[in-house]
Design an enzyme around this catalytic site. Structure first.
Site, PDB file in Angstrom:
ATOM      1  CB  CYS A 105       5.141   4.571   6.774  1.00  0.00           C
ATOM      2  SG  CYS A 105       3.471   3.919   6.802  1.00  0.00           S
ATOM      3  N   GLY A 147      12.507  20.496   7.395  1.00  0.00           N
ATOM      4  CA  GLY A 147      11.549  20.585   8.506  1.00  0.00           C
ATOM      5  C   GLY A 147      12.122  19.976   9.761  1.00  0.00           C
ATOM      6  CE  LYS A 156       5.402   0.109   9.953  1.00  0.00           C
ATOM      7  NZ  LYS A 156       5.669  -0.610   8.709  1.00  0.00           N
ATOM      8  N   GLY A 184       8.434  11.513  10.491  1.00  0.00           N
ATOM      9  CA  GLY A 184       7.880  10.739  11.603  1.00  0.00           C
ATOM     10  C   GLY A 184       6.796   9.842  11.047  1.00  0.00           C
ATOM     11  CD  GLU A 188      -2.665   1.333   0.115  1.00  0.00           C
ATOM     12  OE1 GLU A 188      -3.395   0.407  -0.275  1.00  0.00           O
ATOM     13  OE2 GLU A 188      -2.561   2.407  -0.508  1.00  0.00           O
ATOM     14  CE  LYS A 239       4.878   1.087   1.967  1.00  0.00           C
ATOM     15  NZ  LYS A 239       4.135   2.288   1.709  1.00  0.00           N
TER      16      LYS A 239
END
Ligand code: NAD
Length: 450
Positions: free
Chosen positions: A266, A259, A269, A263, A154, A210
């Site tokens: 996704c 920035g 990790k 965080g 996804e 992914k």
């Protein structure tokens, strides 16, 4: 065809709702009974624009059901989308505990042919492991039931998840089975009316894509944050540099914003999991290690500026923090830079006043109670008697703050902009001591130099 979506978190709930919106019959299943209870009574447990209306519409129309019972759901299913969490384990590896627990629940109950579709982000080789696991479970039951395992990672973005799911850039289907590929293509056909965006490949390549995609995004962010750090020393303006770089069609403008570091659930990790996976192949990943190191440093950077500004001791200072979620458009607090900043400030005795347009409930569930924390209901309440404001999440409503009222309500005049939302000269003209990322700070009367 009945589609079972296992796990009704950010990915599962959005996927289930969008599949139902396109006319499929969908059962969303979760072991969290409270979540299912809430969903059945029309309450959406997460904030995601457009999701509530879609869930309500499809539930009322009978295409979308919610269940906490594998006994009820599995016998009806033709295709199972696995959308459970795969958090970081102790050594950074992707934990597959939820995935295999869900698979066991299904494989112990399946009575007819099934396609397992893995939407969760998992290391290369997981499809093969899933296949073996299901085979063993069926063998232990002494039954022979045909099944296929497909990788279908996804790519939705929280905050824009419904849009991304309805109009995906691409749909990856990782399978070696032509039949399974055809079933998957038919499920996704309603999403492809404008043009075909399905890419079929082997499962390992789909799983790897992914991780490679998320690592690339993390790399762009850390790259810009590293450049921003140098700009703070050499007088260049990172916003101008971004525009100049992005104009090159080989580079482009997206994902090049300096920035407070990445965080969310996704990128942190997935970068860790890919490095761990490489380690299993006895390969080091110096690039991703640097990306991660820069990110950790960047999350501290705004706090360090605030600490320097106040001379190291914050016992008498109050800082208003605007924005808590890891990015705008979501209430997801996982690995949010705000958590690092709050910890840094509290450790030096500061009082913090917190406000976020949608993530207050989610934040209050993970930020431990502390006598120096005040939860506020608006940005104006947050800045009341504050010595400094820290903008952490760039919600749209913070773009046009009423700066005159802000200064009137504050005790001090320092503004730490972690997202480069404002023009430094304008902010100085308005009377702020203004600090941002990768741009020269502008002070009117700051006590201590940056
Ligand atoms: P999440 O934590 O929001 O939701 C996971 C859900 O799975 C929870 O509701 C949990 O109760 C449920 N669950 C856990 N074990 C279960 C079991 N045995 N049976 C049934 N339900 C179970 O997770 P998420 O953010 O939706 O992510 C899911 C996966 O998708 C992860 O692998 C993630 O990396 C990946 N992903 C997430 C995003 C994102 O933006 N959140 C984007 C792309 C991919």
């Amino acid at each position: 065809m009945v589609l079972l979506v296992v796990g009704t978190g950010y990915v599962g709930l959005v996927t289930g709702a969008c599949l139902a919106e396109m006319g499929h019959t969908v059962i969303c299943l979760d072991i969290n009974k409270d979540k299912i209870q809430a969903l059945r009574s029309g309450k959406i447990p997460i904030y995601e624009p457009g999701l509530e209306e879609m869930v309500t519409r499809n539930t009322v129309d009978g295409r979308l059901q919610f269940s906490d019972s594998y006994d009820h759901a599995v016998p009806q299913a033709d295709v199972c989308f696995m959308a459970v969490d795969t958090p970081s384990g102790d050594n950074g590896e992707a934990s597959l505990k939820s995935l295999f627990s869900a698979l066991q629940s299904i494989a112990e109950r399946m009575t007819r042919s099934l396609i397992f579709v893995n939407k969760s982000t998992v290391p290369v080789g997981t499809c093969a492991q899933v296949s073996e696991f299901v085979a063993k479970t069926l063998a232990a039951r002494n039954v022979k039931i045909p099944y296929e395992v497909v990788s279908n990672p996804e790519f939705l973005k929280e905050g824009n998840a419904v849009q991304d799911c309805m109009k995906p850039d691409r749909i990856l289907i990782g399978t070696n089975s032509a039949e399974a590929a055809e079933v998957m293509k038919s499920i996704y056909a309603p999403f492809m009316l404008s043009h075909e965006r399905i890419i079929v490949m082997d499962p390992a390549s789909a799983e790897m894509t992914k991780y490679a995609a998320n690592s690339m995004l993390a790399t762009r962010i850390s790259f810009m944050n590293e450049m921003a750090g140098l700009c703070e020393l050499n007088g260049a303006d990172i916003n101008k540099v971004r525009v100049g770089m992005g104009a090159d069609s080989r580079i482009g403008y997206t994902y090049l914003y300096p920035g407070l570091g990445y965080g969310g659930s996704c990128l942190p990790k997935d970068v860790k999991a890919l490095m761990h996976h490489a380690g299993e192949h006895e390969m080091e990943m110096p690039l991703l290690s640097a990306v991660e190191g820069i990110n950790e440093r960047q999350k501290q950077s705004l706090g360090e500026k605030i600490i320097r500004y106040f001379g190291g001791d914050l016992a008498v200072n109050t800082v208003a923090i605007l924005g808590l979620s890891f990015k705008p458009g979501t209430d997801d607090m996982r690995f949010a830079p705000s958590l690092v900043l709050i910890r840094q400030l509290l450790a030096l005795g500061a009082k913090v006043r917190l406000f976020d347009p949608v993530a207050m409930k989610a934040a209050s569930q993970i930020i431990p109670d502390h006598e120096n924390i005040t939860w506020c209901e608006s940005e104006m309440e947050a800045v009341l008697d504050a010595d400094a404001v820290a903008l952490v999440t760039e919600w749209k409503q913070f773009r046009f703050l009423n700066f005159t009222a802000l200064l009137e309500n504050m005790r001090g005049n320092a503004f730490f902009d972690g997202r480069n939302q404002y023009d430094p000269k304008e902010m100085a003209k308005r009377g702020f001591d203004y600090f941002s990322i990768g741009r020269k700070p502008l002070h009117t009367k700051s006590p201590i130099q940056n």
